[in-house]
Scaffold this motif. Structure first.
Motif, PDB file in Angstrom:
ATOM      1  N   TYR A 247       0.665  -1.725   0.290  1.00  0.00           N
ATOM      2  CA  TYR A 247      -0.372  -0.130  -0.260  1.00  0.00           C
ATOM      3  C   TYR A 247       0.853   1.434   0.127  1.00  0.00           C
ATOM      4  N   HIS A 248       1.734   0.854   0.815  1.00  0.00           N
ATOM      5  CA  HIS A 248       2.305   3.043   1.026  1.00  0.00           C
ATOM      6  C   HIS A 248       3.213   3.235  -0.136  1.00  0.00           C
ATOM      7  N   LYS A 249       3.984   2.087  -0.860  1.00  0.00           N
ATOM      8  CA  LYS A 249       4.756   2.352  -2.236  1.00  0.00           C
ATOM      9  C   LYS A 249       3.391   2.891  -3.521  1.00  0.00           C
ATOM     10  N   ARG A 250       2.318   2.190  -3.276  1.00  0.00           N
ATOM     11  CA  ARG A 250       2.047   2.446  -4.348  1.00  0.00           C
ATOM     12  C   ARG A 250       0.540   3.740  -4.029  1.00  0.00           C
ATOM     13  N   GLU A 282      13.432   1.927   5.662  1.00  0.00           N
ATOM     14  CA  GLU A 282      13.471   0.598   6.186  1.00  0.00           C
ATOM     15  C   GLU A 282      12.385  -0.186   6.479  1.00  0.00           C
ATOM     16  N   VAL A 283      11.169  -0.114   6.291  1.00  0.00           N
ATOM     17  CA  VAL A 283      10.175  -1.526   6.756  1.00  0.00           C
ATOM     18  C   VAL A 283       9.829  -1.261   5.715  1.00  0.00           C
ATOM     19  N   PHE A 284       8.384  -0.148   5.035  1.00  0.00           N
ATOM     20  CA  PHE A 284       7.556   0.098   4.101  1.00  0.00           C
ATOM     21  C   PHE A 284       8.368   0.620   2.406  1.00  0.00           C
ATOM     22  N   GLY A 285       9.701   0.520   2.275  1.00  0.00           N
ATOM     23  CA  GLY A 285      10.440   1.102   1.118  1.00  0.00           C
ATOM     24  C   GLY A 285       9.835   2.823   0.623  1.00  0.00           C
ATOM     25  N   ILE A 286       9.349   3.032   1.069  1.00  0.00           N
ATOM     26  CA  ILE A 286       9.352   4.638   0.625  1.00  0.00           C
ATOM     27  C   ILE A 286      10.283   5.848   1.170  1.00  0.00           C
TER      28      ILE A 286
END
Length: 459
Positions: A247-250, A282-286
Motif C-alpha cells: 500500500y505505501h509504495k503504491r 527501512e520497513v515500508f520501502g518509501i
C-alpha cells in the motif's frame, strides 16, 4: 518503591493531590459531562518498564507512556545530560542563535532520515511538527504560484495531533465533538484496515481498493488542488492498523505522479518502535518528501518534535529574487536542553543496541499477541514491532464498546496498564522490555481476557 509523600509528613497527602488535580487541572481528552469527577491514577515513581502508584503498587507500563518511553524510566544518564545542559545554557533564542546540541542533533536526524531529507525544523512536539509540515506545503505552493494546491488527503482513523491544522487532518472518529476543524483543507479516505474488508475479499484485492480510493479522491478533487497526502506508516491511535502490504509504495508513486507531497507521520513509529530509526524506507520501502517525528526522539523525558524536509522541497520553496520569510517557529524551537536530551537518548539507543533488540524480540512479541485470538471475545489482534492491539469481536464501532474499558480495568487490577480505545486496547511498551517481561505482560493479558470473558457472560 516507597511513596515520596509517605517519607515526609510535610508533603501533601495523596488524597489532597487527587483533590487539587480534580479541582484545578484539566487533563487531555477530559470528559465534559463530569469534568471534576474523574479519578486518574496517581503515579509516584518509575523505573525501567514499571510505574508505581502512590500506594506502592507496581504496574507494567503497557502503553510506554504515550507511545514514547523507548529507553525506559529512571535513566541516570538522561538526568545528568539534562542537568549539565541546564547549567551550561538553559535557553537561547532560536531566531538569532545556534547551539551545539541543536546543530549536532539536526545533523544526526538528517543522517538517519532517508533520501534527501536533510533539513530539520525543530518543534515542541508531534502536533506542531505536523502543523509545520502542512504550512510547508502551503508555503511551497504559494511560492510556485499554485495557491489552490492546498488540500491535504488524509485517512479515516489517522491521528496527527491536537493543534488546529493537525486536528483538521486527523480522521480518528469522534463520537461527539464541539471543536471546529478546517474542513476546506482536508479530504478523508476510507479505512485501510484489512480486518474491515468484506467477507471473502483477499488482502490483495483490499489493497487494490485502498489504492484506488486515493486515485479516485485525487480525480474527484483535482490534482491541481491537492497539496499533500499525510499518512502514518501504522495508524497507531486509530487501533494499530497496519495497511496491506504494498500500500505505501503504491500510494507514494501516485503522489509522485501528481506532484503531491507525501508526508510520513512517524511520531510513533520513529526511533525504534519498529526496530529502525525511521520506518518509512527501512520497513515500508518509501522515501517521503517530509517526515514528522517526536515522542521517541527524547523517550518522553522532555518535549521535542521535528519536521524533516527534503532538499527538493526546500529548493522549490526558495527564490533568489524573493527574500520572504518562512515565518513559522516557536519560542522553544531547538530548545538546547531538549536537544541535549534527544542526543543522550539516541546515544543510549545506539550504545545498548536497542533497535537490534527490538528486531530480535518483535517476533516473540507478535507471536504472543496473535495467540490471543483464541478468546471468543477477541475479533482481531494486530501489530508490528513492539506495537499491539486487541479488538473486540464485533466489526462495528457499535459492537462490544465496553471491551477496551473492561480490559483496562482488569489489567490494572492485575498490575498491567493498557490504553483503552472504545472496543480496543493498545500497547507499546518501553523498547528495553525483556523477553521475560514480554511474557509477564502477555500472561496478564491472557488472565485478563479470561476474566473479561467471564464478566461478559455473567452480564
Amino acid at each position: 518503591m516507597t511513596s515520596v509523600a509517605s517519607l515526609d509528613s510535610n508533603l501533601p497527602a495523596a488524597e489532597d493531590l487527587h483533590d487539587w488535580d480534580r479541582t484545578h487541572q484539566l487533563h487531555p481528552w477530559a470528559a465534559m459531562d463530569d469534568w471534576r469527577g474523574y479519578d486518574h491514577m496517581m503515579v509516584d515513581s518509575a523505573k525501567g518498564i514499571y510505574l508505581w502508584d502512590s500506594a506502592g503498587k507496581r504496574f507494567i507500563d503497557g502503553p510506554g507512556g504515550m507511545w514514547c518511553v523507548q529507553i525506559g524510566y529512571g535513566r541516570r544518564e538522561m538526568a545528568d545530560a539534562i542537568a549539565s545542559q541546564v547549567m551550561t545554557l538553559p535557553y537561547t533564542s532560536p531566531w538569532t542563535t545556534v547551539t551545539e546540541p541543536s546543530a549536532v542533533l539536526a545533523k544526526k536526524l538528517a543522517d538517519m532520515a532517508p533520501g534527501d531529507l536533510n533539513n530539520v525544523f525543530f518543534t515542541t512536539g508531534g502536533s506542531t511538527a505536523v502543523d509545520t509540515a502542512i504550512r510547508t506545503v502551503h508555503f511551497m505552493n504559494n511560492r510556485l504560484g499554485r495557491p489552490d494546491k492546498k488540500i491535504v488527503i488524509a485517512r479515516e482513523k489517522g491521528y496527527h495531533g491536537s493543534t488546529y491544522l493537525a486536528s483538521s487532518v486527523t480522521g480518528k472518529e469522534r463520537d461527539k465533538s464541539r471543536f471546529d476543524v478546517e474542513k476546506r483543507l482536508v479530504r478523508f479516505l476510507p479505512d485501510v484496515n484489512p480486518y474491515r474488508r468484506p467477507e471473502g475479499m483477499s488482502v490483495e484485492d483490499w489493497c487494490d481498493e485502498k489504492v484506488a480510493d486515493l486515485e479516485n479522491m485525487i480525480a474527484e478533487v483535482g490534482a491541481e488542488n491537492v497539496g499533500a497526502f499525510i499518512a502514518e506508516p501504522i495508524l497507531c491511535s486509530g487501533g494499530v492498523i497496519v495497511p496491506p502490504e504494498g500500500y505505501h509504495k503504491r500510494t507514494r508513486e501516485i503522489c509522485r505522479k501528481h506532484d503531491i507531497l507525501y508526508i510520513s507521520d512517524e511520531v510513533v513509529t520513529g526511533f525504534g518502535r519498529l526496530g529502525h530509526w525511521f520506518a518509512s524506507q527501512e520497513v515500508f520501502g518509501i522515501t517521503p518528501d517530509i517526515i514528522t517525528c517526536a515522542k521517541g526522539l527524547t523517550s518522553g523525558y522532555l518535549p521535542l518534535g521535528a519536521c524533516i524536509i527534503s532538499d527538493s522541497v526546500m529548493e522549490r520553496m526558495t527564490d533568489p529574487d524573493d527574500s520572504v520569510l518562512f515565518a513559522n517557529g516557536y519560542t522553544y524551537s531547538a530548545h538546547p536542553v531538549c536537544c541535549a536530551a534527544a542526543l543522550k537518548n539516541i546515544e543510549i539507543l545506539e550504545d545498548e543496541k536497542i533497535l537490534e533488540h527490538v528486531r530480535e524480540l518483535a517476533p516473540h512479541f507478535q507471536e504472543r499477541l496473535r495467540a490471543l485470538r483464541r478468546f471468543d471475545v477477541v475479533g482481531d489482534v494486530r501489530g508490528m514491532g513492539l506495537l499491539g492491539c486487541i479488538e473486540g469481536g464485533a466489526k462495528t464501532l457499535a459492537g462490544e464498546r465496553r471491551l477496551g474499558a473492561m480490559l483496562d480495568e482488569v489489567c490494572e487490577e492485575m498490575g498491567l496498564l493498557v490504553r483503552p480505545l472504545i472496543n480496543m486496547a493498545v500497547f507499546s511498551p518501553p523498547l528495553v522490555i525483556t523477553r521475560a517481561e514480554v511474557d509477564e505482560m502477555f500472561d496478564i493479558l491472557e488472565r485478563a481476557l479470561e476474566e473479561v470473558t467471564r464478566r461478559l457472560s455473567d452480564a
